[in-house]
Scaffold this active site. Sequence first.
Site, PDB file in Angstrom:
ATOM      1  N   LYS A   7      26.544 101.482  22.223  1.00 26.20           N
ATOM      2  CA  LYS A   7      26.944 102.517  23.197  1.00 26.20           C
ATOM      3  C   LYS A   7      26.650 102.141  24.657  1.00 26.20           C
ATOM      4  O   LYS A   7      27.378 102.546  25.557  1.00 26.20           O
ATOM      5  CB  LYS A   7      26.279 103.852  22.864  1.00 26.20           C
ATOM      6  N   GLU A  29      32.739 109.568  34.759  1.00 25.72           N
ATOM      7  CA  GLU A  29      31.485 110.026  35.375  1.00 25.72           C
ATOM      8  C   GLU A  29      30.441 110.478  34.343  1.00 25.72           C
ATOM      9  O   GLU A  29      29.270 110.128  34.445  1.00 25.72           O
ATOM     10  CB  GLU A  29      31.801 111.169  36.343  1.00 25.72           C
ATOM     11  N   ASN A  49      30.812 106.552  24.033  1.00 23.28           N
ATOM     12  CA  ASN A  49      31.104 106.668  22.593  1.00 23.28           C
ATOM     13  C   ASN A  49      32.606 106.659  22.309  1.00 23.28           C
ATOM     14  O   ASN A  49      33.017 106.686  21.158  1.00 23.28           O
ATOM     15  CB  ASN A  49      30.468 107.929  21.994  1.00 23.28           C
ATOM     16  N   GLY A  97      13.061 116.451  22.202  1.00 20.75           N
ATOM     17  CA  GLY A  97      13.493 115.067  21.989  1.00 20.75           C
ATOM     18  C   GLY A  97      14.075 114.476  23.249  1.00 20.75           C
ATOM     19  O   GLY A  97      14.626 115.188  24.104  1.00 20.75           O
ATOM     20  N   GLY A 107      18.685 108.952  22.755  1.00 23.57           N
ATOM     21  CA  GLY A 107      20.070 108.842  23.203  1.00 23.57           C
ATOM     22  C   GLY A 107      20.844 110.146  23.088  1.00 23.57           C
ATOM     23  O   GLY A 107      21.578 110.522  24.009  1.00 23.57           O
ATOM     24  N   THR A 160       6.987 111.325  23.502  1.00 22.35           N
ATOM     25  CA  THR A 160       6.737 110.387  24.599  1.00 22.35           C
ATOM     26  C   THR A 160       7.220 111.041  25.897  1.00 22.35           C
ATOM     27  O   THR A 160       8.425 111.123  26.151  1.00 22.35           O
ATOM     28  CB  THR A 160       7.494 109.064  24.344  1.00 22.35           C
ATOM     29  N   GLN A 174      32.618 116.021  18.833  1.00 19.99           N
ATOM     30  CA  GLN A 174      32.708 114.773  19.604  1.00 19.99           C
ATOM     31  C   GLN A 174      33.951 114.002  19.154  1.00 19.99           C
ATOM     32  O   GLN A 174      34.665 113.418  19.963  1.00 19.99           O
ATOM     33  CB  GLN A 174      31.420 113.920  19.551  1.00 19.99           C
TER      34      GLN A 174
HETATM   35  P1  NAP Z   1      16.661 108.007  19.264  1.00 18.06           P
HETATM   36  O1  NAP Z   1      17.309 107.593  20.535  1.00 18.06           O
HETATM   37  O2  NAP Z   1      15.971 107.000  18.428  1.00 18.06           O
HETATM   38  O3  NAP Z   1      15.618 109.221  19.599  1.00 18.06           O
HETATM   39  C1  NAP Z   1      14.780 109.714  18.598  1.00 18.06           C
HETATM   40  C2  NAP Z   1      14.037 110.948  19.080  1.00 18.06           C
HETATM   41  O4  NAP Z   1      13.247 111.459  17.988  1.00 18.06           O
HETATM   42  C3  NAP Z   1      13.055 110.689  20.223  1.00 18.06           C
HETATM   43  O5  NAP Z   1      12.896 111.866  20.972  1.00 18.06           O
HETATM   44  C4  NAP Z   1      11.763 110.371  19.437  1.00 18.06           C
HETATM   45  O6  NAP Z   1      10.579 110.596  20.158  1.00 18.06           O
HETATM   46  C5  NAP Z   1      11.854 111.400  18.330  1.00 18.06           C
HETATM   47  N1  NAP Z   1      11.064 111.007  17.161  1.00 18.06           N
HETATM   48  C6  NAP Z   1      11.427 110.125  16.188  1.00 18.06           C
HETATM   49  N2  NAP Z   1      10.438 110.026  15.279  1.00 18.06           N
HETATM   50  C7  NAP Z   1       9.444 110.849  15.695  1.00 18.06           C
HETATM   51  C8  NAP Z   1       8.163 111.188  15.165  1.00 18.06           C
HETATM   52  N3  NAP Z   1       7.707 110.650  14.022  1.00 18.06           N
HETATM   53  N4  NAP Z   1       7.410 112.090  15.830  1.00 18.06           N
HETATM   54  C9  NAP Z   1       7.861 112.651  16.980  1.00 18.06           C
HETATM   55  N5  NAP Z   1       9.058 112.365  17.529  1.00 18.06           N
HETATM   56  C10 NAP Z   1       9.842 111.468  16.896  1.00 18.06           C
HETATM   57  O7  NAP Z   1      17.744 108.695  18.293  1.00 18.06           O
HETATM   58  P2  NAP Z   1      19.084 109.498  18.675  1.00 18.06           P
HETATM   59  O8  NAP Z   1      20.219 108.561  18.638  1.00 18.06           O
HETATM   60  O9  NAP Z   1      18.835 110.312  19.891  1.00 18.06           O
HETATM   61  O10 NAP Z   1      19.233 110.443  17.388  1.00 18.06           O
HETATM   62  C11 NAP Z   1      18.292 111.468  17.112  1.00 18.06           C
HETATM   63  C12 NAP Z   1      18.725 112.273  15.877  1.00 18.06           C
HETATM   64  O11 NAP Z   1      19.987 112.896  16.118  1.00 18.06           O
HETATM   65  C13 NAP Z   1      18.933 111.422  14.621  1.00 18.06           C
HETATM   66  O12 NAP Z   1      18.448 112.174  13.509  1.00 18.06           O
HETATM   67  C14 NAP Z   1      20.439 111.269  14.520  1.00 18.06           C
HETATM   68  O13 NAP Z   1      20.886 111.110  13.185  1.00 18.06           O
HETATM   69  C15 NAP Z   1      20.918 112.611  15.080  1.00 18.06           C
HETATM   70  N6  NAP Z   1      22.257 112.542  15.707  1.00 18.06           N
HETATM   71  C16 NAP Z   1      23.211 113.416  15.273  1.00 18.06           C
HETATM   72  C17 NAP Z   1      24.473 113.390  15.827  1.00 18.06           C
HETATM   73  C18 NAP Z   1      25.530 114.349  15.347  1.00 18.06           C
HETATM   74  O14 NAP Z   1      26.717 114.113  15.597  1.00 18.06           O
HETATM   75  N7  NAP Z   1      25.180 115.424  14.697  1.00 18.06           N
HETATM   76  C19 NAP Z   1      24.771 112.486  16.872  1.00 18.06           C
HETATM   77  C20 NAP Z   1      23.752 111.615  17.312  1.00 18.06           C
HETATM   78  C21 NAP Z   1      22.500 111.655  16.725  1.00 18.06           C
HETATM   79  P3  NAP Z   1       9.910 109.379  21.038  1.00 18.06           P
HETATM   80  O15 NAP Z   1      10.785 109.291  22.252  1.00 18.06           O
HETATM   81  O16 NAP Z   1       8.547 109.859  21.312  1.00 18.06           O
HETATM   82  O17 NAP Z   1       9.987 108.157  20.170  1.00 18.06           O
END
Ligand code: NAP
Length: 279
Positions: free
Chosen positions: A66, A78, A87, A127, A130, A153, A246
Site C-alpha cells: 500500500k 489527496e 488501496n 488503535g 494502517g 504505542t 471500500q
Molecule cells: P497494523 O497496522 O498492524 O496495526 C495493528 C494495531 O493493533 C496497532 O494499533 C497495534 O498497536 C494494535 N495491536 C496489535 N496487537 C496488539 C496487542 N497484542 N496489544 C495491543 N495492541 C495491539 O494493522 P492494520 O492493517 O491497521 O489492521 C488492524 C486490524 O484491522 C486487523 O485485524 C485487520 O484484519 C483489520 N482490518 C480490517 C479491514 C476491513 O476491511 N474490515 C481493513 C483493514 C484492516 P501497536 O501500535 O501498539 O502495535
Amino acid sequence: MRKKVGLIGYPVSHSMSPQMQNGAFEKAGLSYVYDKYEVHPDQLAEAVGDMREKGFAGWNVTIPHKQAIMPYLDEIAEDALKIGAVNTVVNENGKLTGYNTDGAGFVKGLMRHVSFPMEEAKVLIIGAGGASRAISYAMGKEGPKTIAITNRTMEKAQDIFSECLRDQDQVISLQEAEERLTDFNIVINTTSIGMKEDRLPLRVNHLKAGTVVSDIIYNPFKTALLKESEKRGAIIDNGVAMLVFQGALSFEKWTGVAPDASLMEKIVIEELGGSYVNR
Ligand code: NAP
C-alpha cells in the site's frame, strides 16, 4: 474482451474480493473480470509495469504494497497522500492514479448506524496502525465534534494525530479512554485484538447504551468487544461493511457506476459463512 481489474498483495489467497467484485460486475451487466495476483515485494515494480502495459482498467492494492506502490504511480489523490497509502489504482490510457477508499468505505458503512448529526459526534478510535490512519483521516473529514485516538504505542497515535487529525482532536491513554468511555457516542476498534483471541482492546464498564461501537474485524463475526458492547445496549457493527464499501468505491472509480453494495455484502457474508465464529 472483458476489462481486467484485480488485487495485488502478498499473500492474497484469503481475499474474498474476486467473488464480491465479479458478482457486482455481473449484476451491473459490466464486462470486467477481477482476479487476485500474488506479487512478491521484490517484483512490485515489474508487476505495476506489466499491468499498465496489459491495459488493466485498475486494481486494488493490499498489504504489503500500500505504501511501496506510491513511487510507481503517476498521480496520487489527496486522500491517499494524507493517509500515506494507496488501496486503489485507476489506469486511464496508461496514466496510473492512486486512491485510498479504505477510510471513506469505513465511513459509509458506519453512517448506516449513526442517527445523530455529526456535529454531535464524539468519536474514540482505538488503535494506530494502517487501518486507523485511513479511518482517522476519513472520520475527521465528516466533521465530528471531537475525535480521541488511543493506542498501546502512544507515539503512533501521536503521529496519526499530527498527520491526519484536526486541532480539536486529541491523543489519550488507554486508561483515560476506559475511564472516559461514557463521553463517546461512537467507538471504533481498529486494532487486531479480538481476531485470534476472545479479548477486549479496552474495558467497557463505562460504555453507555446507544453508543455506536464498530469493530473493523469481521472474523469472528462478533468480537469480544462487540459482544460486551451489545450487552450494554450499544449499536454494534463488524468489519464486513468496511470491506464491502471500500470495494464498492473502487468499483465506482474503475467503471463510473455505483455497484449493488447489498449484493456485495451478501456475497461476503456467504463466503465467510463456513468459517464464521460466533455468528
Ligand atoms: P497494523 O497496522 O498492524 O496495526 C495493528 C494495531 O493493533 C496497532 O494499533 C497495534 O498497536 C494494535 N495491536 C496489535 N496487537 C496488539 C496487542 N497484542 N496489544 C495491543 N495492541 C495491539 O494493522 P492494520 O492493517 O491497521 O489492521 C488492524 C486490524 O484491522 C486487523 O485485524 C485487520 O484484519 C483489520 N482490518 C480490517 C479491514 C476491513 O476491511 N474490515 C481493513 C483493514 C484492516 P501497536 O501500535 O501498539 O502495535
